[in-house]
Design a protein around this motif. Structure first.
Motif, PDB file in Angstrom:
ATOM      1  N   THR A 142      10.179   4.025  73.059  1.00 13.17           N
ATOM      2  CA  THR A 142       9.819   2.724  71.782  1.00 13.17           C
ATOM      3  C   THR A 142       8.546   2.222  72.679  1.00 13.17           C
ATOM      4  OG1 THR A 142      12.106   2.503  71.095  1.00 13.17           O
ATOM      5  CG2 THR A 142      10.430   1.250  70.843  1.00 13.17           C
ATOM      6  N   ALA A 143       7.269   2.131  72.229  1.00  8.54           N
ATOM      7  CA  ALA A 143       6.302   1.204  73.055  1.00  8.54           C
ATOM      8  C   ALA A 143       5.893   1.107  71.739  1.00  8.54           C
ATOM      9  CB  ALA A 143       6.258   2.079  73.828  1.00  8.54           C
ATOM     10  N   VAL A 144       3.684   0.672  72.112  1.00 12.19           N
ATOM     11  CA  VAL A 144       2.033   0.373  71.345  1.00 12.19           C
ATOM     12  C   VAL A 144       1.909   1.575  72.554  1.00 12.19           C
ATOM     13  CG1 VAL A 144       0.470  -0.212  71.208  1.00 12.19           C
ATOM     14  CG2 VAL A 144       2.473  -1.570  70.679  1.00 12.19           C
ATOM     15  N   TYR A 145       1.409   3.002  72.186  1.00 14.99           N
ATOM     16  CA  TYR A 145       0.935   3.823  73.046  1.00 14.99           C
ATOM     17  C   TYR A 145      -0.457   3.573  72.906  1.00 14.99           C
ATOM     18  CZ  TYR A 145       5.706   6.209  73.998  1.00 14.99           C
ATOM     19  OH  TYR A 145       6.799   6.629  74.499  1.00 14.99           O
ATOM     20  N   TYR A 146      -1.015   3.405  73.946  1.00 15.64           N
ATOM     21  CA  TYR A 146      -2.593   3.624  74.394  1.00 15.64           C
ATOM     22  C   TYR A 146      -3.502   4.737  74.531  1.00 15.64           C
ATOM     23  CZ  TYR A 146      -1.729  -1.209  73.583  1.00 15.64           C
ATOM     24  OH  TYR A 146      -1.269  -2.808  72.517  1.00 15.64           O
ATOM     25  N   CYS A 147      -4.536   4.831  74.086  1.00 15.60           N
ATOM     26  CA  CYS A 147      -5.509   5.941  74.697  1.00 15.60           C
ATOM     27  C   CYS A 147      -6.344   5.495  75.366  1.00 15.60           C
ATOM     28  CB  CYS A 147      -6.108   7.150  73.412  1.00 15.60           C
ATOM     29  SG  CYS A 147      -7.389   7.458  73.798  1.00 15.60           S
ATOM     30  N   SER A 148      -6.939   6.265  76.554  1.00 16.98           N
ATOM     31  CA  SER A 148      -8.001   4.972  77.693  1.00 16.98           C
ATOM     32  C   SER A 148      -8.611   6.431  78.045  1.00 16.98           C
ATOM     33  CB  SER A 148      -7.311   4.371  78.377  1.00 16.98           C
ATOM     34  OG  SER A 148      -6.809   5.557  78.987  1.00 16.98           O
ATOM     35  N   ALA A 149     -10.428   5.936  78.781  1.00 14.27           N
ATOM     36  CA  ALA A 149     -10.823   6.533  78.615  1.00 14.27           C
ATOM     37  C   ALA A 149     -11.500   6.118  80.050  1.00 14.27           C
ATOM     38  CB  ALA A 149     -11.917   7.343  77.677  1.00 14.27           C
ATOM     39  N   VAL A 150     -12.235   6.893  81.028  1.00 12.23           N
ATOM     40  CA  VAL A 150     -13.347   7.040  82.134  1.00 12.23           C
ATOM     41  C   VAL A 150     -14.096   7.642  81.873  1.00 12.23           C
ATOM     42  CG1 VAL A 150     -11.272   7.406  84.048  1.00 12.23           C
ATOM     43  CG2 VAL A 150     -13.428   5.756  83.782  1.00 12.23           C
ATOM     44  N   ALA A 151     -15.044   7.731  82.628  1.00 13.98           N
ATOM     45  CA  ALA A 151     -16.666   8.527  82.833  1.00 13.98           C
ATOM     46  C   ALA A 151     -15.871   9.151  84.574  1.00 13.98           C
ATOM     47  CB  ALA A 151     -17.896   8.032  83.106  1.00 13.98           C
ATOM     48  N   SER A 152     -15.682  10.538  84.380  1.00 14.47           N
ATOM     49  CA  SER A 152     -15.355  11.795  85.357  1.00 14.47           C
ATOM     50  C   SER A 152     -16.203  11.252  86.558  1.00 14.47           C
ATOM     51  CB  SER A 152     -15.066  12.448  84.467  1.00 14.47           C
ATOM     52  OG  SER A 152     -16.275  13.247  84.187  1.00 14.47           O
TER      53      SER A 152
ATOM     54  N   ALA B   8     -20.540  12.461  75.034  1.00 13.66           N
ATOM     55  CA  ALA B   8     -20.398  13.029  75.583  1.00 13.66           C
ATOM     56  C   ALA B   8     -18.708  12.646  76.300  1.00 13.66           C
ATOM     57  CB  ALA B   8     -21.028  12.763  77.226  1.00 13.66           C
ATOM     58  N   PHE B   9     -17.702  12.862  75.220  1.00  7.84           N
ATOM     59  CA  PHE B   9     -16.697  13.045  75.554  1.00  7.84           C
ATOM     60  C   PHE B   9     -16.147  14.016  76.610  1.00  7.84           C
ATOM     61  CE2 PHE B   9     -11.989  12.608  74.253  1.00  7.84           C
ATOM     62  CZ  PHE B   9     -11.411  13.872  74.066  1.00  7.84           C
ATOM     63  N   VAL B  10     -16.385  15.312  76.992  1.00  8.14           N
ATOM     64  CA  VAL B  10     -15.921  15.976  77.778  1.00  8.14           C
ATOM     65  C   VAL B  10     -16.611  15.581  78.953  1.00  8.14           C
ATOM     66  CG1 VAL B  10     -18.667  17.041  78.074  1.00  8.14           C
ATOM     67  CG2 VAL B  10     -16.884  18.195  78.299  1.00  8.14           C
ATOM     68  N   SER B  11     -17.079  14.577  79.192  1.00  7.27           N
ATOM     69  CA  SER B  11     -17.483  13.855  80.256  1.00  7.27           C
ATOM     70  C   SER B  11     -16.440  13.207  80.752  1.00  7.27           C
ATOM     71  CB  SER B  11     -18.779  12.924  80.571  1.00  7.27           C
ATOM     72  OG  SER B  11     -18.919  12.384  79.918  1.00  7.27           O
ATOM     73  N   TYR B  12     -15.269  12.673  80.283  1.00  5.81           N
ATOM     74  CA  TYR B  12     -14.546  11.348  80.821  1.00  5.81           C
ATOM     75  C   TYR B  12     -13.088  11.898  81.308  1.00  5.81           C
ATOM     76  CZ  TYR B  12     -17.688   7.962  78.534  1.00  5.81           C
ATOM     77  OH  TYR B  12     -18.644   7.469  77.264  1.00  5.81           O
ATOM     78  N   THR B  13     -12.750  11.491  81.948  1.00  9.02           N
ATOM     79  CA  THR B  13     -11.378  12.006  81.960  1.00  9.02           C
ATOM     80  C   THR B  13     -10.448  10.642  80.589  1.00  9.02           C
ATOM     81  OG1 THR B  13     -11.153  11.657  84.528  1.00  9.02           O
ATOM     82  CG2 THR B  13      -9.547  11.246  83.851  1.00  9.02           C
ATOM     83  N   MET B  14      -9.154  11.390  80.718  1.00  9.62           N
ATOM     84  CA  MET B  14      -8.060  11.040  79.587  1.00  9.62           C
ATOM     85  C   MET B  14      -7.072  10.231  79.632  1.00  9.62           C
ATOM     86  SD  MET B  14     -10.994  10.313  77.106  1.00  9.62           S
ATOM     87  CE  MET B  14      -9.538   9.784  75.639  1.00  9.62           C
TER      88      MET B  14
END
Length: 126
Positions: free
Chosen positions: A91-101, A28-34
């Protein structure tokens, strides 16, 4: 649960562009805020950009507005960060994150996100 894997980082000259990708596995990727966050050496993690589950809303840190674009493809379980007009201070380390919508429709607070990728390094040379 969702697992996140970032890619697309690298070294680029000031003024150049990079496109980061974050592939999600799980249900359910669609249900996450990214969102994307970044952390530079010696600095705290900071919010960069976010997108709601249906892409109706995108929001950005002031420092990247007009230069970065966040998007998502729910069919591919992937969120992107297009970065243009890059500056050395990006310049930085970039992180992807998710939380249930259902928990957070949108948020710029890192402590409100439940899932994180391992990060990808972006280096912008002057």
């Amino acid at each position: 649960q969702v697992q996140l894997v970032e890619s697309g980082g690298g070294v680029v000259q000031a003024g150049g562009s990079l496109r980061l990708s974050c592939a999600a596995s799980g249900r359910a990727f669609v249900s996450y805020t990214m969102a994307w966050f970044r952390q530079a050496p010696g600095k705290e993690r900071e919010f960069v950009a976010g997108v709601t589950w249906n892409s109706d809303n995108t929001y950005y840190a002031d420092s990247v507005k007009g230069r970065f674009t966040i998007s998502r493809d729910n069919a591919k379980n992937t969120v992107y960060l297009q970065m243009n007009s890059l500056r050395p201070q990006d310049t930085a380390v970039y992180y992807c994150s998710a939380v249930a919508s259902w928990k957070k429709f949108s948020s710029i607070r890192g402590d409100e996100y439940d899932y994180w990728g391992q990060g990808t390094q972006v280096t912008v040379s002057s």
